[in-house]
Design a protein around this motif. Structure first.
Motif, PDB file in Angstrom:
ATOM      1  N   THR A 179      13.741 -31.853  28.832  1.00 50.65           N
ATOM      2  CA  THR A 179      13.558 -30.556  29.474  1.00 50.65           C
ATOM      3  C   THR A 179      14.511 -30.036  29.199  1.00 50.65           C
ATOM      4  O   THR A 179      15.854 -30.343  29.530  1.00 50.65           O
ATOM      5  CB  THR A 179      13.155 -30.763  30.947  1.00 50.65           C
ATOM      6  N   CYS A 180      14.693 -28.552  28.715  1.00 47.44           N
ATOM      7  CA  CYS A 180      16.032 -27.843  28.447  1.00 47.44           C
ATOM      8  C   CYS A 180      16.060 -26.677  29.197  1.00 47.44           C
ATOM      9  O   CYS A 180      17.115 -26.155  29.367  1.00 47.44           O
ATOM     10  CB  CYS A 180      16.028 -27.515  26.854  1.00 47.44           C
ATOM     11  N   ALA A 181      14.694 -26.037  29.759  1.00 50.03           N
ATOM     12  CA  ALA A 181      14.716 -24.837  30.596  1.00 50.03           C
ATOM     13  C   ALA A 181      13.601 -24.909  31.710  1.00 50.03           C
ATOM     14  O   ALA A 181      12.768 -25.372  31.462  1.00 50.03           O
ATOM     15  CB  ALA A 181      14.624 -23.625  29.652  1.00 50.03           C
ATOM     16  N   ILE A 182      13.752 -24.284  32.594  1.00 50.88           N
ATOM     17  CA  ILE A 182      12.778 -23.983  33.651  1.00 50.88           C
ATOM     18  C   ILE A 182      12.699 -22.558  33.967  1.00 50.88           C
ATOM     19  O   ILE A 182      13.882 -21.931  34.191  1.00 50.88           O
ATOM     20  CB  ILE A 182      13.006 -24.784  34.929  1.00 50.88           C
ATOM     21  N   ILE A 183      11.763 -21.689  33.531  1.00 47.90           N
ATOM     22  CA  ILE A 183      11.679 -20.381  33.799  1.00 47.90           C
ATOM     23  C   ILE A 183      10.698 -20.021  34.667  1.00 47.90           C
ATOM     24  O   ILE A 183       9.676 -20.479  34.820  1.00 47.90           O
ATOM     25  CB  ILE A 183      11.246 -19.748  32.280  1.00 47.90           C
ATOM     26  N   LEU A 184      10.841 -19.014  35.429  1.00 52.24           N
ATOM     27  CA  LEU A 184      10.231 -18.401  36.334  1.00 52.24           C
ATOM     28  C   LEU A 184      10.721 -16.734  36.907  1.00 52.24           C
ATOM     29  O   LEU A 184      11.648 -16.547  36.676  1.00 52.24           O
ATOM     30  CB  LEU A 184      10.022 -19.163  37.790  1.00 52.24           C
ATOM     31  N   GLU A 185       9.368 -16.259  37.098  1.00 50.26           N
ATOM     32  CA  GLU A 185       9.817 -14.891  37.723  1.00 50.26           C
ATOM     33  C   GLU A 185      10.332 -15.069  39.291  1.00 50.26           C
ATOM     34  O   GLU A 185       9.772 -15.961  40.013  1.00 50.26           O
ATOM     35  CB  GLU A 185       8.631 -13.926  37.849  1.00 50.26           C
ATOM     36  N   THR A 186      11.434 -14.417  39.782  1.00 50.01           N
ATOM     37  CA  THR A 186      11.900 -14.745  40.976  1.00 50.01           C
ATOM     38  C   THR A 186      10.684 -13.828  42.077  1.00 50.01           C
ATOM     39  O   THR A 186      10.893 -14.352  43.227  1.00 50.01           O
ATOM     40  CB  THR A 186      13.164 -14.000  41.131  1.00 50.01           C
ATOM     41  N   LEU A 187      10.213 -12.963  41.623  1.00 48.76           N
ATOM     42  CA  LEU A 187       9.052 -12.373  42.272  1.00 48.76           C
ATOM     43  C   LEU A 187       7.895 -12.234  41.241  1.00 48.76           C
ATOM     44  O   LEU A 187       8.011 -11.313  40.693  1.00 48.76           O
ATOM     45  CB  LEU A 187       9.488 -11.263  43.072  1.00 48.76           C
ATOM     46  N   GLN A 188       6.850 -13.230  41.475  1.00 46.94           N
ATOM     47  CA  GLN A 188       5.835 -12.893  40.456  1.00 46.94           C
ATOM     48  C   GLN A 188       5.263 -11.536  40.512  1.00 46.94           C
ATOM     49  O   GLN A 188       4.735 -11.138  41.546  1.00 46.94           O
ATOM     50  CB  GLN A 188       4.754 -14.227  40.806  1.00 46.94           C
ATOM     51  N   GLY A 189       4.790 -11.046  39.301  1.00 49.78           N
ATOM     52  CA  GLY A 189       4.242  -9.794  39.357  1.00 49.78           C
ATOM     53  C   GLY A 189       2.890  -9.788  38.897  1.00 49.78           C
ATOM     54  O   GLY A 189       1.790  -9.857  39.839  1.00 49.78           O
ATOM     55  N   THR A 210      21.476 -30.644  38.499  1.00 51.39           N
ATOM     56  CA  THR A 210      21.469 -32.278  38.303  1.00 51.39           C
ATOM     57  C   THR A 210      21.168 -32.802  37.114  1.00 51.39           C
ATOM     58  O   THR A 210      21.777 -33.881  36.454  1.00 51.39           O
ATOM     59  CB  THR A 210      20.337 -32.833  39.371  1.00 51.39           C
ATOM     60  N   TYR A 211      20.208 -32.398  36.190  1.00 48.61           N
ATOM     61  CA  TYR A 211      20.038 -32.670  34.947  1.00 48.61           C
ATOM     62  C   TYR A 211      20.491 -31.631  33.847  1.00 48.61           C
ATOM     63  O   TYR A 211      20.146 -31.961  32.576  1.00 48.61           O
ATOM     64  CB  TYR A 211      18.360 -32.728  34.656  1.00 48.61           C
ATOM     65  N   ASP A 212      21.376 -30.742  34.157  1.00 47.75           N
ATOM     66  CA  ASP A 212      21.942 -29.818  33.206  1.00 47.75           C
ATOM     67  C   ASP A 212      20.885 -28.977  32.369  1.00 47.75           C
ATOM     68  O   ASP A 212      20.886 -29.058  31.155  1.00 47.75           O
ATOM     69  CB  ASP A 212      22.807 -30.724  32.098  1.00 47.75           C
ATOM     70  N   ILE A 213      19.790 -28.610  33.301  1.00 45.49           N
ATOM     71  CA  ILE A 213      18.902 -27.745  32.612  1.00 45.49           C
ATOM     72  C   ILE A 213      19.168 -26.364  32.796  1.00 45.49           C
ATOM     73  O   ILE A 213      19.611 -25.904  33.905  1.00 45.49           O
ATOM     74  CB  ILE A 213      17.669 -28.289  33.179  1.00 45.49           C
ATOM     75  N   ALA A 214      18.809 -25.422  31.793  1.00 37.27           N
ATOM     76  CA  ALA A 214      19.102 -23.975  32.217  1.00 37.27           C
ATOM     77  C   ALA A 214      17.968 -23.628  33.026  1.00 37.27           C
ATOM     78  O   ALA A 214      16.696 -23.374  32.950  1.00 37.27           O
ATOM     79  CB  ALA A 214      18.930 -23.202  30.870  1.00 37.27           C
ATOM     80  N   LEU A 215      18.320 -22.669  33.982  1.00 42.67           N
ATOM     81  CA  LEU A 215      17.352 -22.014  35.068  1.00 42.67           C
ATOM     82  C   LEU A 215      17.376 -20.678  34.436  1.00 42.67           C
ATOM     83  O   LEU A 215      18.524 -19.897  34.395  1.00 42.67           O
ATOM     84  CB  LEU A 215      17.995 -21.978  36.258  1.00 42.67           C
ATOM     85  N   ILE A 216      16.209 -20.127  33.939  1.00 39.38           N
ATOM     86  CA  ILE A 216      16.008 -18.613  33.726  1.00 39.38           C
ATOM     87  C   ILE A 216      15.185 -17.977  34.598  1.00 39.38           C
ATOM     88  O   ILE A 216      14.141 -18.592  34.814  1.00 39.38           O
ATOM     89  CB  ILE A 216      15.384 -18.815  32.307  1.00 39.38           C
ATOM     90  N   LEU A 217      15.850 -16.994  35.155  1.00 37.01           N
ATOM     91  CA  LEU A 217      14.931 -16.147  35.921  1.00 37.01           C
ATOM     92  C   LEU A 217      14.635 -14.866  35.380  1.00 37.01           C
ATOM     93  O   LEU A 217      15.488 -14.239  34.832  1.00 37.01           O
ATOM     94  CB  LEU A 217      15.806 -15.835  37.396  1.00 37.01           C
ATOM     95  N   ASP A 218      13.454 -14.469  35.463  1.00 34.99           N
ATOM     96  CA  ASP A 218      12.755 -13.193  34.776  1.00 34.99           C
ATOM     97  C   ASP A 218      13.006 -12.331  35.923  1.00 34.99           C
ATOM     98  O   ASP A 218      12.144 -12.094  36.826  1.00 34.99           O
ATOM     99  CB  ASP A 218      11.615 -13.562  34.465  1.00 34.99           C
ATOM    100  N   GLU A 219      13.924 -11.449  35.628  1.00 31.51           N
ATOM    101  CA  GLU A 219      13.935 -10.282  36.709  1.00 31.51           C
ATOM    102  C   GLU A 219      13.544  -8.892  35.963  1.00 31.51           C
ATOM    103  O   GLU A 219      14.129  -7.712  36.452  1.00 31.51           O
ATOM    104  CB  GLU A 219      15.546 -10.120  36.970  1.00 31.51           C
TER     105      GLU A 219
END
Length: 390
Positions: A179-189, A210-219
């Protein structure tokens, strides 16, 4: 020009029913002179409303100087815009794009190249959310969690799995060594106007640490002041590794960006990513002017003043029509009502009555007005919806 004439020249990907000609403040005018109250802001883009004089003058001044060179060189508006976006977001470095979808593409590439530098054998897997929406390009579509958007265009990029939004254990169960990234909208549209639960988003932040994974937030939709803070993740006391922005970032001029902390940003080197038009002087002059007007006009204060009124009025409307409105939810000036009837019918009737609304999915009406909306505009909208639902 008629709608029938216009339809002859376009690929039919939208069902359009109006030809808009100009805008002023909170209002749009069609080519027949009819006036419409805009409660959709061009899908959360026109945060300053229409025909803001200071904004227009900023663009005119830049047109007289320089519209485009290329990203082989710096320009002053781009430097200033990067400084302003970094300061507002808490990120360290910025890459400007032409759109939100391009910002998502760049964010995914950055997460994958970071993982590749750590371990060239890493498969670059990405965890996204069910019912999410991140854009129409192939990478953005690959992490969009609604099947009917994806299926006609498969095969898409591989290595993507989908967890349930606001269900931390469903995310945890999908994490692997690749796993390299977790991506989500901070507020789903598009998925229904769902804010993230604090425990959920804070738990994902801990997982990524913990796992050195990129947290991508879609703003892209929920950012730039719409939630009452410049970026919605500020409500949760966290910072992403990579964030994406667009829409109100330029308030009508096409511009997007992905920004990252130094740790992730330094994974990209010259030649790893590029764009011809992204961040050109005209687009970044718009970004600079948007930030200036936000500060000068105290836009965030205004959002926090007027948003509770919108929330209260929507709740009252729901109480008045319990057979038609199933739920109200949202944050700031990004609100939604879930209907028991098709949203498209209500949106169409509202347009006839002179109010521009947009849906989110099949049964949700989305309220994302310009951030300069006043109580009188909310009252007008609620009255028309009350009449329609009655």
């Amino acid at each position: 020009m008629t709608l029938q004439e216009a339809d002859q020249h376009f690929i039919h990907t939208y069902n359009r029913s109006v030809i808009f000609q100009k805008g002023e403040g909170m209002y749009l005018f069609d080519n027949q002179g009819k006036k419409y109250l805009d409660m959709g802001a061009g899908i959360a883009v026109s945060a300053l409303g229409y025909s803001n004089e200071e904004y227009k003058q900023g663009l005119k001044d830049q047109i007289d100087k320089l519209i485009h060179t290329s990203n082989l060189y710096y320009t002053e508006p781009a430097i200033k815009a990067a400084e302003k976006l970094s300061a507002a977001s808490g990120m360290d470095r910025v890459f400007f794009t032409n759109s939100g979808a391009e910002a998502i593409e760049g964010a995914l590439k950055l997460a994958r190249i970071y993982a590749h530098h750590k371990n060239p054998l890493c498969k670059g897997e990405i965890i996204a959310m069910e019912h999410s929406f991140h854009g129409r390009t192939m990478g953005a579509l690959s992490v969009t969690g609604t099947k009917h958007y994806r299926e006609p265009f498969e095969p898409l990029i591989g290595g993507v799995s989908f967890a349930r939004y606001n269900d931390l254990e469903s995310v945890r169960a999908l994490v692997t060594k690749d796993t390299c990234a977790i991506i989500l909208e901070t507020l789903q549209g598009e998925g229904g106007i769902h804010p993230a639960d604090p425990a959920f988003i804070q738990g994902i932040r801990e997982l990524c640490d913990t796992y050195d994974i990129a947290l991508i937030l879609d703003e892209i939709q929920c950012g730039m002041g719409r939630s009452g803070k410049m970026f919605t993740y500020e409500h949760y006391g966290i910072r992403p590794d990579i964030m994406t922005s667009a829409k109100a970032l330029g308030c009508g001029v096409p511009v997007g960006a992905f920004a990252a902390t130094e740790k992730f940003a330094e994974a990209m080197n010259p030649g790893d990513h590029g764009t011809t038009y992204g961040g050109n002087p005209l687009a970044t002059a718009a970004v600079c002017k948007v930030f200036e007007i936000f500060e000068k006009e105290k836009i965030l204060d205004h959002v926090n003043e007027v948003a509770p009124y919108l929330t209260a009025q929507l709740k009252q409307l729901a109480q008045k029509h319990p057979d038609k409105i199933k739920d109200c939810r949202g944050l700031g000036l990004m609100q939604g009502i879930e209907l028991t009837i098709p949203a498209g019918e209500v949106v169409a009737k509202a347009l006839e009555a002179g109010v521009v609304l947009i849906s989110a999915g099949t049964n949700i009406i989305r309220f994302v007005p310009p951030l300069v909306v006043e109580r009188e505009h909310i009252d007008q909208t609620i009255q028309i919806l009350d009449d329609i639902l009655a």
